[in-house]
Design a protein around this motif. Structure first.
Motif, mmCIF file in Angstrom:
data_model
loop_
_atom_site.group_PDB
_atom_site.id
_atom_site.type_symbol
_atom_site.label_atom_id
_atom_site.label_comp_id
_atom_site.label_asym_id
_atom_site.label_seq_id
_atom_site.Cartn_x
_atom_site.Cartn_y
_atom_site.Cartn_z
ATOM 1 N N MET A 120 0.837 -1.179 0.000
ATOM 2 C CA MET A 120 0.000 0.000 0.000
ATOM 3 C C MET A 120 0.883 1.244 0.000
ATOM 4 S SD MET A 120 -2.641 1.145 2.954
ATOM 5 C CE MET A 120 -4.148 1.853 2.421
ATOM 6 N N ARG A 121 0.581 2.145 -0.895
ATOM 7 C CA ARG A 121 1.324 3.402 -0.924
ATOM 8 C C ARG A 121 0.862 4.278 0.234
ATOM 9 N NH1 ARG A 121 -0.204 5.968 -5.865
ATOM 10 N NH2 ARG A 121 -1.920 4.537 -5.904
ATOM 11 N N THR A 122 1.728 5.165 0.663
ATOM 12 C CA THR A 122 1.379 6.025 1.780
ATOM 13 C C THR A 122 1.127 7.445 1.303
ATOM 14 O OG1 THR A 122 3.699 6.542 2.205
ATOM 15 C CG2 THR A 122 2.759 4.686 3.405
ATOM 16 N N ASN A 123 0.355 8.163 2.107
ATOM 17 C CA ASN A 123 0.141 9.582 1.861
ATOM 18 C C ASN A 123 1.438 10.302 2.163
ATOM 19 O OD1 ASN A 123 -2.532 8.955 1.403
ATOM 20 N ND2 ASN A 123 -3.197 9.524 3.439
ATOM 21 N N GLY A 124 1.496 11.559 1.820
ATOM 22 C CA GLY A 124 2.665 12.331 2.198
ATOM 23 C C GLY A 124 3.303 13.092 1.061
ATOM 24 N N LYS A 125 2.910 12.806 -0.142
ATOM 25 C CA LYS A 125 3.431 13.578 -1.263
ATOM 26 C C LYS A 125 2.597 14.840 -1.407
ATOM 27 C CE LYS A 125 5.410 9.664 -3.493
ATOM 28 N NZ LYS A 125 5.183 8.468 -4.175
ATOM 29 N N THR A 126 3.185 15.858 -1.973
ATOM 30 C CA THR A 126 2.466 17.112 -2.171
ATOM 31 C C THR A 126 1.571 17.004 -3.397
ATOM 32 O OG1 THR A 126 4.280 18.367 -1.207
ATOM 33 C CG2 THR A 126 2.742 19.584 -2.583
ATOM 34 N N PRO A 127 0.249 17.140 -3.232
ATOM 35 C CA PRO A 127 -0.623 17.146 -4.403
ATOM 36 C C PRO A 127 -0.172 18.242 -5.374
ATOM 37 C CG PRO A 127 -1.925 16.939 -2.422
ATOM 38 C CD PRO A 127 -0.513 17.272 -1.992
ATOM 39 N N ALA A 128 -0.207 17.913 -6.647
ATOM 40 C CA ALA A 128 0.347 18.836 -7.643
ATOM 41 C C ALA A 128 -0.403 18.726 -8.955
ATOM 42 C CB ALA A 128 1.827 18.514 -7.869
ATOM 43 N N VAL A 129 -0.095 19.669 -9.829
ATOM 44 C CA VAL A 129 -0.617 19.645 -11.193
ATOM 45 C C VAL A 129 0.567 19.814 -12.140
ATOM 46 C CG1 VAL A 129 -1.154 22.109 -11.187
ATOM 47 C CG2 VAL A 129 -2.321 20.626 -12.785
ATOM 48 N N ILE A 130 0.552 19.063 -13.223
ATOM 49 C CA ILE A 130 1.593 19.159 -14.243
ATOM 50 C C ILE A 130 0.923 19.602 -15.534
ATOM 51 C CG2 ILE A 130 3.304 17.903 -15.607
ATOM 52 C CD1 ILE A 130 3.675 16.062 -13.175
ATOM 53 N N LEU A 189 5.648 21.794 -16.462
ATOM 54 C CA LEU A 189 5.586 22.661 -15.289
ATOM 55 C C LEU A 189 4.855 21.937 -14.177
ATOM 56 C CD1 LEU A 189 4.571 25.855 -17.272
ATOM 57 C CD2 LEU A 189 6.862 25.250 -16.460
ATOM 58 N N TYR A 190 5.506 21.837 -13.022
ATOM 59 C CA TYR A 190 4.952 21.176 -11.836
ATOM 60 C C TYR A 190 4.616 22.274 -10.842
ATOM 61 C CZ TYR A 190 5.180 18.395 -7.474
ATOM 62 O OH TYR A 190 4.930 17.809 -6.270
ATOM 63 N N LEU A 191 3.356 22.351 -10.463
ATOM 64 C CA LEU A 191 2.882 23.385 -9.551
ATOM 65 C C LEU A 191 2.115 22.711 -8.420
ATOM 66 C CD1 LEU A 191 2.717 26.583 -9.453
ATOM 67 C CD2 LEU A 191 0.454 26.333 -10.464
ATOM 68 N N PRO A 192 2.404 23.045 -7.157
ATOM 69 C CA PRO A 192 1.597 22.486 -6.069
ATOM 70 C C PRO A 192 0.115 22.767 -6.324
ATOM 71 C CG PRO A 192 3.495 23.634 -5.184
ATOM 72 C CD PRO A 192 3.447 23.949 -6.653
ATOM 73 N N LEU A 193 -0.718 21.792 -6.038
ATOM 74 C CA LEU A 193 -2.148 21.909 -6.335
ATOM 75 C C LEU A 193 -2.783 23.115 -5.661
ATOM 76 C CD1 LEU A 193 -4.430 20.592 -7.921
ATOM 77 C CD2 LEU A 193 -4.910 19.172 -5.924
ATOM 78 N N VAL A 194 -2.304 23.508 -4.485
ATOM 79 C CA VAL A 194 -2.885 24.669 -3.797
ATOM 80 C C VAL A 194 -2.684 25.951 -4.598
ATOM 81 C CG1 VAL A 194 -2.701 23.666 -1.491
ATOM 82 C CG2 VAL A 194 -0.851 25.114 -2.358
ATOM 83 N N ALA A 195 -1.699 25.968 -5.485
ATOM 84 C CA ALA A 195 -1.452 27.149 -6.317
ATOM 85 C C ALA A 195 -2.200 27.084 -7.647
ATOM 86 C CB ALA A 195 0.047 27.320 -6.575
ATOM 87 N N PHE A 196 -2.880 25.965 -7.912
ATOM 88 C CA PHE A 196 -3.644 25.837 -9.155
ATOM 89 C C PHE A 196 -5.034 26.445 -8.946
ATOM 90 C CE2 PHE A 196 -5.641 23.365 -12.706
ATOM 91 C CZ PHE A 196 -4.872 23.919 -13.712
#
Length: 131
Positions: free
Chosen positions: A1-11, A51-58
């Protein structure tokens, strides 16, 4: 099982050749570019800037910018790096607030293996494909 902890993002991509131009365009739209990472990628076999942008900035401003440059879709990653394809026609919804298409896990691959796919991303020399 993968774990949480990565920063949600948009590419996504913009029709520019370098990160400085992309930052300038996004900044002109009022987008917070403090977390922006510039790389390279391919979409449907066409190489482009990635371009990789944290999802909170999208934000709405970022969506307006991407839409103004007629980007068909963006890749949204959740905190486990599940990948979702969000379409322009739906205003690029996130997995939390819309119905983007789940396309698989965003996985690291060696360059040669990644480039066998029509769509891939590379940041800091590390290649990823969603499948």
């Amino acid at each position: 099982m993968r774990t949480n902890g990565k920063t949600p993002a948009v590419i996504f991509s913009l029709p520019v050749d370098d990160g400085d131009a992309a930052r300038a365009i996004l900044t002109n739209y009022g987008v917070d570019v403090s977390g922006l990472i510039v790389g390279k990628g391919s979409y449907k076999g066409e190489e482009e800037i990635a371009l990789y942008l944290p999802l909170v900035a999208f934000t709405d401003e970022a969506r307006a910018c991407v839409k103004a440059f007629d980007q068909e879709c963006v890749l949204i990653l959740d905190n486990q790096y599940n990948a979702y394809l969000a379409q322009q026609r739906d205003n690029y919804p996130s997995y939390a607030f819309g119905n983007p298409q789940y396309i698989g896990e965003f996985r690291q691959l060696p360059e040669a293996a990644a480039k066998k796919h029509q769509s891939w991303s590379c940041f800091g020399g590390v290649y990823h494909v969603a499948f």
